[in-house]
Design a protein around this motif. Structure first.
Motif, short mmCIF file in Angstrom:
data_model
loop_
_atom_site.label_atom_id
_atom_site.label_comp_id
_atom_site.label_asym_id
_atom_site.label_seq_id
_atom_site.Cartn_x
_atom_site.Cartn_y
_atom_site.Cartn_z
N ILE A 1 0.86 -1.18 0.00
CA ILE A 1 0.00 0.00 0.00
C ILE A 1 0.90 1.23 0.00
O ILE A 1 1.67 1.43 0.93
N ASP A 2 0.80 2.04 -1.06
CA ASP A 2 1.68 3.21 -1.15
C ASP A 2 1.15 4.34 -0.29
O ASP A 2 0.07 4.25 0.33
N SER A 3 1.89 5.45 -0.24
CA SER A 3 1.55 6.56 0.65
C SER A 3 0.22 7.21 0.28
O SER A 3 -0.53 7.64 1.15
N LYS A 4 -0.08 7.28 -1.02
CA LYS A 4 -1.34 7.89 -1.44
C LYS A 4 -2.53 7.04 -1.01
O LYS A 4 -3.53 7.55 -0.50
N SER A 5 -2.42 5.73 -1.21
CA SER A 5 -3.50 4.84 -0.78
C SER A 5 -3.65 4.87 0.73
O SER A 5 -4.77 4.84 1.26
N LEU B 1 -8.61 13.05 -0.01
CA LEU B 1 -7.42 13.69 -0.57
C LEU B 1 -7.77 15.07 -1.13
O LEU B 1 -7.34 15.45 -2.22
N ASN B 2 -8.57 15.80 -0.37
CA ASN B 2 -8.98 17.17 -0.71
C ASN B 2 -9.84 17.25 -1.97
O ASN B 2 -10.10 18.35 -2.46
N MET B 3 -10.29 16.12 -2.47
CA MET B 3 -11.21 16.10 -3.61
C MET B 3 -12.63 15.87 -3.11
O MET B 3 -12.86 15.02 -2.25
N SER C 1 -3.13 10.93 -10.94
CA SER C 1 -2.11 11.86 -10.44
C SER C 1 -2.35 12.22 -8.97
O SER C 1 -1.42 12.59 -8.26
N ILE C 2 -3.59 12.09 -8.53
CA ILE C 2 -3.94 12.43 -7.14
C ILE C 2 -4.02 11.18 -6.27
O ILE C 2 -3.46 11.13 -5.17
N HIS C 3 -4.71 10.16 -6.78
CA HIS C 3 -4.97 8.95 -5.97
C HIS C 3 -3.90 7.88 -6.11
O HIS C 3 -3.86 6.94 -5.31
N GLY C 4 -3.07 7.97 -7.14
CA GLY C 4 -2.07 6.93 -7.36
C GLY C 4 -2.67 5.71 -8.04
O GLY C 4 -3.77 5.76 -8.60
N LEU D 1 -10.88 -0.73 -0.91
CA LEU D 1 -10.64 0.37 -1.84
C LEU D 1 -10.42 -0.17 -3.25
O LEU D 1 -9.65 -1.11 -3.45
N TRP D 2 -11.09 0.44 -4.23
CA TRP D 2 -10.92 0.04 -5.63
C TRP D 2 -11.37 1.17 -6.54
O TRP D 2 -11.86 2.21 -6.07
N ARG D 3 -11.24 0.97 -7.83
CA ARG D 3 -11.75 1.93 -8.81
C ARG D 3 -12.42 1.17 -9.96
O ARG D 3 -12.15 0.00 -10.18
N ARG D 4 -13.31 1.90 -10.65
CA ARG D 4 -13.96 1.31 -11.82
C ARG D 4 -14.67 2.41 -12.61
O ARG D 4 -15.31 3.29 -12.02
N ASP D 5 -14.54 2.33 -13.92
CA ASP D 5 -15.23 3.26 -14.82
C ASP D 5 -14.99 4.72 -14.46
O ASP D 5 -15.91 5.55 -14.45
N GLY D 6 -13.76 5.05 -14.12
CA GLY D 6 -13.40 6.43 -13.84
C GLY D 6 -13.78 6.94 -12.46
O GLY D 6 -13.62 8.13 -12.17
N LEU D 7 -14.28 6.04 -11.61
CA LEU D 7 -14.66 6.44 -10.26
C LEU D 7 -13.82 5.68 -9.23
O LEU D 7 -13.42 4.53 -9.44
N LEU D 8 -13.56 6.35 -8.11
CA LEU D 8 -12.88 5.73 -6.98
C LEU D 8 -13.94 5.33 -5.96
O LEU D 8 -14.82 6.12 -5.63
#
Length: 210
Positions: free
Chosen positions: A80-84, A144-146, A172-175, A198-205
């Motif tokens: 798990i990186d720092s952004k995650s 993350l401020n979004m 660029s923001i979420h990694g 935590l996951w992503r799909r179709d352009g959404l986090l």
């Protein structure tokens, strides 16, 4: 303490009985894997004089156990990186914050219209359907401020709730976040007693906290 341990140690290695087949197996393994002479000698000494090696192996075993306990601890982090990590932290803080819902509705479509200014439609993915409980409503939050949306689910008769988060995914923001659309495995972490997926799909986090 050493004197008290000796009887137990002696009983331990007296109870270890190696048959001729066991010894032949060890010798065959040594030949098959071409152990060095020094390693063969060490193996022979361990078999003949186990008491001399019990203290050392006990120490190694305790160190291994400490490492294993840390690895399995709730805040242990693997791949798990720092952004995650920061996303997990924001999700947990949002989940634990006792902030009233801004919109109360069981309709995802209706709730989505209230957040149209965010530039995305709330999605009802299969992973969300597996959360369980009844949709109670939603409120705006930040990850993350979004700007993000927190959806709250609660089963009838239960005081505890589950929260689902959605926001636009920006690499660029979420990694790098696992993509369920590509059958990648979601990230999972337990933080402050809260399990987060935590996951992503179709352009959404997406994130689920419970």
């Amino acid at each position: 303490m050493t004197e008290r341990m000796k009887p137990a140690i002696k009983k331990m290695y007296r109870d270890i009985k190696l048959s001729e087949d066991d010894l032949d197996c060890f010798h065959s393994m040594a030949k098959e894997h071409e152990f060095s002479n020094s390693l063969k000698n060490k193996l022979r000494r361990i078999l003949l004089f186990p008491e001399k090696f019990i203290y050392a192996s006990t120490t190694v075993g305790m160190l291994f156990l400490v490492g294993f306990i840390w690895f399995m601890s709730p805040d242990a982090t693997v791949n798990i990186d720092s952004k995650s990590e920061k996303i997990f932290e924001d999700v947990v803080n949002n989940h634990l914050s006792d902030i009233a819902l801004k919109y109360t509705s069981a309709s995802l479509v209706e709730l989505s219209s209230n957040f149209s200014y965010l530039g995305f439609m709330l999605s009802k993915s299969q992973a969300m359907m597996d959360v369980g409980g009844d949709l109670k409503g939603a409120r705006p939050c930040f990850i993350l401020n979004m700007p993000a949306v927190q959806l709250r689910y609660q089963a009838a008769g239960h005081k505890l709730w589950k929260t689902v988060y959605q926001t636009r995914y920006e690499k660029s923001i979420h990694g790098s976040i696992p993509d369920l659309g590509k059958h990648q495995t979601p990230l999972v972490k337990i933080k402050k007693g809260i399990q987060v997926i935590l996951w992503r799909r179709d352009g959404l986090l997406f994130a689920v906290a419970e």
